[in-house]
Write an enzyme that holds these catalytic residues in place. Structure first.
Site, PDB file in Angstrom:
ATOM      1  N   HIS A  98      30.504 -20.691  89.691  1.00 28.68           N
ATOM      2  CA  HIS A  98      31.329 -20.595  88.490  1.00 28.68           C
ATOM      3  C   HIS A  98      32.815 -20.769  88.803  1.00 28.68           C
ATOM      4  O   HIS A  98      33.579 -21.252  87.980  1.00 28.68           O
ATOM      5  CB  HIS A  98      31.083 -19.259  87.782  1.00 28.68           C
ATOM      6  CG  HIS A  98      31.511 -18.073  88.575  1.00 28.68           C
ATOM      7  ND1 HIS A  98      30.771 -17.598  89.645  1.00 28.68           N
ATOM      8  CD2 HIS A  98      32.605 -17.281  88.482  1.00 28.68           C
ATOM      9  CE1 HIS A  98      31.405 -16.555  90.167  1.00 28.68           C
ATOM     10  NE2 HIS A  98      32.507 -16.336  89.475  1.00 28.68           N
ATOM     11  N   ALA A 127      11.795 -35.526 113.967  1.00 24.72           N
ATOM     12  CA  ALA A 127      13.054 -36.258 113.835  1.00 24.72           C
ATOM     13  C   ALA A 127      13.438 -36.425 112.369  1.00 24.72           C
ATOM     14  O   ALA A 127      12.580 -36.541 111.494  1.00 24.72           O
ATOM     15  CB  ALA A 127      12.931 -37.627 114.498  1.00 24.72           C
ATOM     16  N   ARG A 178       8.497 -29.105 106.136  1.00 29.68           N
ATOM     17  CA  ARG A 178       7.329 -28.306 105.766  1.00 29.68           C
ATOM     18  C   ARG A 178       6.362 -28.253 106.940  1.00 29.68           C
ATOM     19  O   ARG A 178       6.330 -29.163 107.764  1.00 29.68           O
ATOM     20  CB  ARG A 178       6.617 -28.938 104.567  1.00 29.68           C
ATOM     21  CG  ARG A 178       7.384 -28.727 103.288  1.00 29.68           C
ATOM     22  CD  ARG A 178       6.647 -29.340 102.140  1.00 29.68           C
ATOM     23  NE  ARG A 178       7.520 -30.439 101.680  1.00 29.68           N
ATOM     24  CZ  ARG A 178       7.143 -31.447 100.976  1.00 29.68           C
ATOM     25  NH1 ARG A 178       5.900 -31.580 100.624  1.00 29.68           N
ATOM     26  NH2 ARG A 178       7.996 -32.373 100.613  1.00 29.68           N
TER      27      ARG A 178
END
Length: 125
Positions: free
Chosen positions: A28, A73, A93
């Protein structure tokens, strides 16, 4: 602070970022006072033993990469990595686990030795 365990390898052109702009609490402020007033966010990075961080990977603030893990990589690590995990992608992941075999003779884990090598990489702390 970046902590790197023994027998770990950080390959060339990888980036370890301990700090960045505070987008969570200062968003903000950016609209009214500019990015200078937004503030900075800092967290440690910990890399365990026998870890390989692949070429051109980026590790963001606060990430812990546990023992025996492999980072592919060009990956972007934005969360903790569990032991003996194979992770890659943007964001990184878990794509597999490393199977640790036991040495029958002395009942110890067999881990191939990796030299502690740090090539050309960027460190922002």
């Amino acid at each position: 602070t970046v902590t790197v365990g023994p027998y770990s390898c950080i390959c060339s052109n990888s980036t370890l970022m301990c700090g960045t702009h505070d987008f969570k609490t200062g968003l903000h402020l950016c609209h009214h006072n500019g990015i200078v007033e937004q503030g900075l966010y800092w967290e440690d990075i910990t890399i365990g033993e026998h870890v390989i961080v692949g070429t051109k990977s980026t590790i963001l603030p606060g990430c812990n990469i546990d023992t025996g893990s492999r980072i592919g990589a060009h990956s972007l690590v934005n969360s903790d990595v569990l032991p003996n995990s194979i992770v890659f992608g943007i964001p990184a992941r878990v794509m597999g686990k490393i199977k640790i075999t036991k040495n029958i003779i002395n009942n110890t884990n067999i881990i191939l030795p990796i030299q502690y090598i740090i090539f050309n990489f960027s460190l922002y702390c």
